[in-house]
Write an enzyme that holds these catalytic residues in place. Structure first.
Site, PDB file in Angstrom:
ATOM      1  N   GLY A  73       0.814  -1.210   0.000  1.00  0.00           N
ATOM      2  CA  GLY A  73       0.000   0.000   0.000  1.00  0.00           C
ATOM      3  C   GLY A  73       0.850   1.265   0.000  1.00  0.00           C
ATOM      4  CB  THR A  74       3.937   2.125   1.857  1.00  0.00           C
ATOM      5  OG1 THR A  74       3.347   1.802   3.120  1.00  0.00           O
ATOM      6  CG2 THR A  74       4.865   3.310   2.002  1.00  0.00           C
ATOM      7  CG  ASN A 154      -5.476   3.274   9.169  1.00  0.00           C
ATOM      8  OD1 ASN A 154      -5.955   4.260   8.598  1.00  0.00           O
ATOM      9  ND2 ASN A 154      -4.340   3.346   9.824  1.00  0.00           N
ATOM     10  CD  GLN A 182      -6.938  -1.246   7.388  1.00  0.00           C
ATOM     11  OE1 GLN A 182      -7.686  -2.183   7.681  1.00  0.00           O
ATOM     12  NE2 GLN A 182      -5.670  -1.203   7.764  1.00  0.00           N
ATOM     13  CB  ALA A 203      -1.367  -9.146  -0.363  1.00  0.00           C
ATOM     14  CG  HIS A 204       0.113  -6.761   5.082  1.00  0.00           C
ATOM     15  ND1 HIS A 204      -0.044  -6.361   6.393  1.00  0.00           N
ATOM     16  CD2 HIS A 204       0.448  -5.642   4.396  1.00  0.00           C
ATOM     17  CE1 HIS A 204       0.207  -5.059   6.484  1.00  0.00           C
ATOM     18  NE2 HIS A 204       0.505  -4.599   5.287  1.00  0.00           N
ATOM     19  CB  CYS A 328       2.443   3.518  11.368  1.00  0.00           C
ATOM     20  SG  CYS A 328       1.778   2.454  10.113  1.00  0.00           S
TER      21      CYS A 328
HETATM   22  N1  PLP Z   1      -3.073   2.539   3.772  1.00  0.00           N
HETATM   23  C1  PLP Z   1      -3.773   2.132   4.831  1.00  0.00           C
HETATM   24  C2  PLP Z   1      -5.124   2.705   5.088  1.00  0.00           C
HETATM   25  C3  PLP Z   1      -3.243   1.180   5.712  1.00  0.00           C
HETATM   26  O1  PLP Z   1      -3.936   0.805   6.780  1.00  0.00           O
HETATM   27  C4  PLP Z   1      -1.951   0.664   5.449  1.00  0.00           C
HETATM   28  C5  PLP Z   1      -1.315  -0.321   6.364  1.00  0.00           C
HETATM   29  O2  PLP Z   1      -1.239  -0.116   7.546  1.00  0.00           O
HETATM   30  C6  PLP Z   1      -1.257   1.130   4.320  1.00  0.00           C
HETATM   31  C7  PLP Z   1      -1.847   2.051   3.504  1.00  0.00           C
HETATM   32  C8  PLP Z   1       0.137   0.635   3.998  1.00  0.00           C
HETATM   33  O3  PLP Z   1       0.116  -0.623   3.386  1.00  0.00           O
HETATM   34  P1  PLP Z   1       1.428  -1.525   3.376  1.00  0.00           P
HETATM   35  O4  PLP Z   1       1.636  -2.012   4.767  1.00  0.00           O
HETATM   36  O5  PLP Z   1       1.096  -2.639   2.420  1.00  0.00           O
HETATM   37  O6  PLP Z   1       2.536  -0.674   2.883  1.00  0.00           O
END
Ligand code: PLP
Length: 389
Positions: A73-74, A154, A182, A203-204, A328
Site C-alpha cells: 500500500g505504501t 484504518n 482497509q 495483500a497482508h 505505525c
Molecule cells: N493505507 C492504509 C489505510 C493502511 O492501513 C496501510 C497499512 O497499515 C497502508 C496504507 C500501507 O500498506 P502496506 O503495509 O502494504 O505498505
C-alpha cells in the site's frame, strides 16, 4: 505467537490463510523469472496474470484497466503522488486535496509534493470521521489536480462516500485516488462503480503475504514510475516479479471473493457482541467512528480516564493483542492524527482509546474472554488516573 493469545489487531496485519501458504509453497518450487521467454518463465508469467485477474475481479476493475503490482500500500500511494509531479507540468493544475485522516503514506507523499511547487489542502472530517462534503465543494476549483480520500479508515473504520467525491471532482476534471487498503475484503465495492482514477491495495490485510500490493490505474490517467530500469508492468514498476507473493495475493483475493458474505456476517456479529459487552459492562465509554458506515471488523473505543498504552499493555499481559491507533503510531508518543481530527484535538480521546480489529479467525469465546478481563483492567487504570471525570 503462542496458541492461546487472542489477536484483535487485524487492521495492522492478518494471519496468512492456510490455502494462501499452500499456494505460495507450490510457487516457491517454480522459481523461474516471469519475464523469461522459455516454458518455465511463461508458466510463472501465467501465475502472475491469473493472480491479476483474481484481484481485478475482487475490486471490480475492467479487463483493460491497469493493475500494477507494487511492494504494498505504501508504494502504491507513493506512486500516485509521485505521478502528480509530471501531471502538474502537463495539466498546469497545482492543488492536491487530501483528508486529515489519511494513512501516513498518503499524508507524507502529499507533503513531499510541496517541494515541487504543488499546494496541499487538508479536508476536515466530522466527529464520526466523515469528510465534510460541503467544505470539499468549496475547496474544489479548476486548479485541483488530485483528490485523495481513503475508502475506509484504518483506526476508526469510517467508510467515505467516494462516489459523491468523484462526482463533485469530475466537474473540475480533477483526478481522484482512494486508498482502499482497509476496505479490501471488508466492504463490497467496485472501482468502476466508485469511478476513481487510482486505488491502492495491499495483500497482508486480507490474509495474504506482506510486501505485496497493487495500484489500480484507469486506462487514460497520468502515471509515472517510481522505479526505473525495469520493463516489468509495462515499465510502470521495474524489478523482477515476486511471483510467489503475487500468487499468494491472488489466492487471498479468490478466498475473499468466495467467502465474503459469510465472513462479513460472522465478523459483524462478533464486533457487535464486543461493542455491546463493553457498553453494558463499562461506564464512561465512547465508540469512535461512524455508527452507520463503518468497517464490520473495527471497534475504536475511548475509555475516559484510562490511558491507551496502559490499556494495551494490561491487555497484552492477559494475552489479548490490540493497538492504540495504528501500528505505525505505536512507537511514537504522538497522539493519533485520526483521533485528534474527529475530536477537535481532544488529547483525552487521542490518548485514551484502543482499537480492536477482528478477522474471520476470531471466535465468540475469544470475545467473551475479552469482556471478562477488560472491566477490571479499566477499573484499575481509572483508579490511578488523574484525569478521571
Ligand atoms: N493505507 C492504509 C489505510 C493502511 O492501513 C496501510 C497499512 O497499515 C497502508 C496504507 C500501507 O500498506 P502496506 O503495509 O502494504 O505498505
Amino acid at each position: 505467537m503462542s496458541m492461546n493469545r487472542i489477536y484483535l489487531d487485524n487492521n495492522a496485519t492478518t494471519k496468512i490463510d492456510d490455502s494462501v501458504s499452500k499456494a505460495m509453497d507450490y510457487v516457491e518450487k517454480h522459481y523461474e523469472n516471469a519475464s523469461s521467454m522459455h516454458e518455465s518463465g511463461r508458466r510463472s508469467r501465467k501465475m502472475i496474470e491469473d493472480a491479476r485477474l483474481s484481484i481485478k475481479k475482487l475490486i471490480g476493475a475492467n479487463e483493460d484497466d491497469k493493475l500494477v503490482f507494487t511492494s504494498g500500500g505504501t508504494e502504491s500511494n507513493n506512486t500516485v503522488f509521485h505521478s502528480m509531479i509530471s501531471a502538474y507540468k502537463e495539466l498546469g493544475k497545482n492543488e492536491v486535496v487530501i483528508s486529515k485522516i489519511e494513512h501516513p503514506s498518503v499524508i507524507e507523499s502529499a507533503k513531499e509534493l510541496e517541494n515541487y511547487g504543488l499546494k496541499i489542502r487538508f479536508l476536515d472530517v466530522d466527529a464520526e470521521g466523515r469528510v465534510d462534503i460541503a467544505r470539499f465543494e468549496k475547496i474544489l476549483n479548476k486548479n485541483t489536480l488530485l483528490v485523495s480520500v481513503m475508502l475506509a479508515n484504518n483506526e476508526i473504520g469510517t467508510i467515505q462516500d467516494i462516489k459523491k467525491i468523484v462526482k463533485l471532482s469530475k466537474k473540475h476534471q480533477t483526478l481522484v485516488h482512494s486508498d482502499a487498503v482497509q476496505a479490501l475484503g471488508k466492504v463490497r465495492f467496485s472501482v468502476e462503480d466508485l469511478g476513481v482514477d487510482y486505488a491502492t491495495f495491499s495483500a497482508h490485510k486480507i490474509h495474504g503475504p506482506k510486501g505485496i500490493g497493487a495500484l489500480f490505474i484507469r486506462s487514460d490517467v497520468p502515471v509515472s514510475p517510481l522505479l526505473f530500469g525495469g520493463h516489468q508492468e509495462n515499465c510502470l514498476r521495474g524489478g523482477t516479479y515476486n511471483t510467489q507473493a503475487i500468487y499468494g495475493f491472488g489466492e487471498a483475493a479468490k478466498i475473499v471473493t468466495r467467502d465474503f458474505n459469510e465472513d462479513a456476517v460472522r465478523i459483524r456479529r462478533l464486533r457487535e457482541l464486543l461493542k455491546e459487552g463493553i457498553c453494558s459492562r463499562i461506564p464512561d465509554v465512547k465508540i469512535n467512528g461512524s455508527q452507520d458506515d463503518s468497517l464490520d471488523n473495527t471497534l475504536s473505543v475511548t475509555f475516559w480516564g484510562a490511558e491507551g498504552e496502559s490499556m494495551l499493555l494490561a491487555l497484552d499481559n492477559e494475552g489479548v493483542e490490540v493497538s492504540t491507533g495504528s501500528a505505525c503510531a505505536a512507537f511514537g508518543t504522538k497522539p493519533s492524527h485520526v483521533l485528534m481530527a474527529i475530536s477537535n484535538g481532544d488529547p483525552e480521546v487521542a490518548h485514551g482509546s484502543i482499537r480492536f480489529s477482528l478477522s474471520k479467525y476470531n471466535t465468540k469465546e475469544e470475545i467473551e474472554r475479552v469482556l471478562e478481563i477488560l472491566p477490571p483492567i479499566i477499573d484499575r487504570l481509572r483508579s490511578f488516573s488523574t484525569v478521571r471525570r
